[in-house]
Design a protein around this motif. Structure first.
Motif, mmCIF file in Angstrom:
data_model
loop_
_atom_site.group_PDB
_atom_site.id
_atom_site.type_symbol
_atom_site.label_atom_id
_atom_site.label_comp_id
_atom_site.label_asym_id
_atom_site.label_seq_id
_atom_site.Cartn_x
_atom_site.Cartn_y
_atom_site.Cartn_z
ATOM 1 N N ARG A 1 -9.491 3.652 -3.207
ATOM 2 C CA ARG A 1 -10.134 2.732 -2.261
ATOM 3 C C ARG A 1 -10.493 3.436 -0.950
ATOM 4 N N SER A 2 -9.710 4.448 -0.569
ATOM 5 C CA SER A 2 -9.975 5.145 0.686
ATOM 6 C C SER A 2 -11.334 5.842 0.675
ATOM 7 N N VAL A 3 -11.849 6.166 -0.522
ATOM 8 C CA VAL A 3 -13.173 6.786 -0.616
ATOM 9 C C VAL A 3 -14.225 5.836 -0.044
ATOM 10 N N PHE A 4 -14.120 4.560 -0.364
ATOM 11 C CA PHE A 4 -15.063 3.574 0.163
ATOM 12 C C PHE A 4 -14.872 3.399 1.668
ATOM 13 N N ASP A 5 -13.619 3.473 2.127
ATOM 14 C CA ASP A 5 -13.378 3.371 3.565
ATOM 15 C C ASP A 5 -14.050 4.524 4.311
ATOM 16 N N HIS A 6 -13.966 5.716 3.763
ATOM 17 C CA HIS A 6 -14.624 6.869 4.382
ATOM 18 C C HIS A 6 -16.137 6.666 4.440
ATOM 19 N N MET A 7 -16.695 6.083 3.392
ATOM 20 C CA MET A 7 -18.153 5.927 3.336
ATOM 21 C C MET A 7 -18.659 4.898 4.349
ATOM 22 N N LEU A 8 -17.768 4.061 4.864
ATOM 23 C CA LEU A 8 -18.153 3.115 5.902
ATOM 24 C C LEU A 8 -18.407 3.804 7.238
ATOM 25 N N THR A 9 -17.945 5.056 7.374
ATOM 26 C CA THR A 9 -18.008 5.741 8.669
ATOM 27 C C THR A 9 -19.184 6.701 8.796
ATOM 28 N N VAL A 10 -19.904 6.989 7.693
ATOM 29 C CA VAL A 10 -20.968 7.994 7.760
ATOM 30 C C VAL A 10 -22.291 7.332 8.113
ATOM 31 N N PRO A 11 -23.162 8.040 8.854
ATOM 32 C CA PRO A 11 -24.512 7.514 9.069
ATOM 33 C C PRO A 11 -25.294 7.580 7.768
ATOM 34 N N THR A 12 -26.148 6.615 7.546
ATOM 35 C CA THR A 12 -26.937 6.609 6.302
ATOM 36 C C THR A 12 -28.348 7.106 6.590
ATOM 37 N N PRO A 13 -29.001 7.649 5.564
ATOM 38 C CA PRO A 13 -28.484 7.873 4.211
ATOM 39 C C PRO A 13 -27.594 9.110 4.174
ATOM 40 N N ALA A 14 -26.638 9.115 3.256
ATOM 41 C CA ALA A 14 -25.721 10.236 3.139
ATOM 42 C C ALA A 14 -25.299 10.401 1.684
ATOM 43 N N LEU A 15 -24.937 11.623 1.352
ATOM 44 C CA LEU A 15 -24.408 11.939 0.030
ATOM 45 C C LEU A 15 -22.958 12.369 0.218
ATOM 46 N N VAL A 16 -22.054 11.636 -0.398
ATOM 47 C CA VAL A 16 -20.617 11.894 -0.252
ATOM 48 C C VAL A 16 -20.057 12.357 -1.591
ATOM 49 N N TYR A 17 -19.429 13.539 -1.585
ATOM 50 C CA TYR A 17 -18.795 14.084 -2.783
ATOM 51 C C TYR A 17 -17.293 13.826 -2.708
ATOM 52 N N ASP A 18 -16.760 13.145 -3.703
ATOM 53 C CA ASP A 18 -15.313 12.934 -3.798
ATOM 54 C C ASP A 18 -14.723 14.149 -4.512
#
Length: 399
Positions: free
Chosen positions: A12-29
């Motif tokens: 779930r923390s992956v989604f929490d991290h994605m709330l903090t990035v400016p969009t558009p963004a590509l996030v690699y887990d």
């Protein structure tokens, strides 16, 4: 024996991290990707002399690739620049195949690194022979896949790449230039366990007639291969038995390689977007069109994503919607993958200004990028040890 699936859901923390990035963004887990890689490595180890590499064409982001190199993967390169990238990242085993290796300068660069080129055509093979008579070479084979194993996702006789194992013209070039075939290279799209075993038997038969062959590269296609991990492991165990029998019968060594790209990184990348507009009932499409702040045409022409509201991933109910990009290109829809029709995606309702995550973006995103309408690049982030790191920061930390 309990087997975890190769790909498990993100924390779930992956989604929490994605709330903090400016969009558009590509996030690699990266954390979850390395868990998947560890399971693949465990499975591949069931075959004596087997190794897992990565198709570098799937990802050109050094900060991501360094984690794969550190895990012990090698890399397969499709161009001189990919070769340079693989060297700079630190992959300890390199292979190469692709039509771009088409001049003596490219062959020089491969030779400097001790990389044997797997030729994709008779003309490329002829180039190697003219410039490096008596050298080692690999052959990328075009396979006569049986109809019972052929699918819409596989490429056999219809492949654009490769030569026929029994083509007299191929053997004429080999003899004329005294070339030694040491590698056989296959890539038939998605690789089911049954197709893999057929390909192994076929190429072992070919290898018996080519006395210097010591390695078979099966390419990627691990999405289909891992439809059922237990079935995949049984196929690998059978492969180990077939290889042991072949080595005992011939008295020769034989190793194998796999080089998936999408299956290694694809499920662990997330395209984080913001909804910019919604057309409730498009008069021609007969569906709601959700337009976001990045482009499928520019970044995701091959992707089949799920679309998830970031602040509430489990939101219900869902219905079929179209997700469109922000370019002035009529077919800028996520999930097109070459289709003629507009692809409906089953997703929950969202609002303008809300964040939407498009999944399965970890591979073939940045490497497929266009800059149509001069919209610019995506920002890239990694999640490592449950911490969010911009790619630039991660690169500095690994230097």
């Amino acid at each position: 024996m309990h087997l975890d699936p190769v790909v498990t859901p993100p924390h779930r923390s992956v989604f929490d991290h994605m709330l903090t990035v400016p969009t558009p963004a590509l996030v690699y887990d990266v954390d979850n990707a390395m868990r998947s890689v560890g399971r693949m490595l465990d499975d591949v180890s069931l075959v004596s002399g087997a190794r897992l590499n990565v198709a570098l064409k799937s990802c050109h982001t050094p900060a991501v690739l360094r984690h794969l190199a550190d895990a012990g993967l090698g890399a397969d390169c499709a161009s001189v620049r990919e070769l340079d990238l693989a060297v700079s990242v630190g992959f300890d085993e390199l292979s190469a195949t692709g039509p771009s290796f088409s001049d003596e300068g490219a062959l020089d660069r491969l030779a400097e690194r001790g990389v044997v080129l797997d030729a994709t055509s008779i003309d490329q093979l002829e180039l190697i022979g003219r410039t490096r008579s008596g050298s080692d070479v690999g052959l990328r084979l075009r396979l006569p896949i049986p109809e019972t194993l052929d699918t819409a996702n596989s490429f056999g006789a219809n492949s654009r790449f490769g030569v026929g194992a029994t083509d007299p013209a191929v053997h004429a070039v080999l003899v004329r230039h005294r070339l030694r075939v040491t590698r056989l290279h296959l890539h038939t799209g998605q690789l089911s366990p049954h197709l893999f075993l057929w390909e192994l038997r076929y190429t072992l038969t070919v290898a018996e007639s080519m006395s210097h062959v010591e390695l078979i590269d099966f390419g990627g296609g691990f999405y289909d291969f891992y439809a059922d991990r237990a079935v995949a492991r049984r196929a690998l165990q059978t492969a180990d038995e077939l290889l042991a029998q072949w080595r005992a019968r011939t008295g020769r060594p034989m190793a194998i390689r796999f080089e998936p790209g999408a299956a290694v990184l694809g499920p662990h990348g997330y395209l984080v977007t913001t909804v910019q507009s919604i057309e409730q009932a498009h008069p021609a499409y007969g569906a709601e069109v959700v337009q976001v702040d990045t482009s499928a045409w520019n970044y995701a022409p091959w992707h089949l994503p799920a679309a998830v509201p970031l602040d509430e991933p489990e939101r219900q109910p869902k219905s079929a919607r179209l997700v469109s990009g922000n370019t002035l290109y009529e077919n800028d829809f996520f999930g097109m993958t070459g289709r003629a029709g507009r692809p409906l995606i089953d997703m929950a309702a969202v609002s303008v200004g809300e964040r939407l995550v498009l999944t399965n973006a970890g591979a073939y995103t940045m490497t497929n990028r266009r800059d149509f309408n001069l919209l610019g690049n995506l920002r890239e982030y990694l999640i490592v040890d449950d911490a969010l790191r911009p790619v630039d920061t991660e690169m500095a930390a690994t230097r």
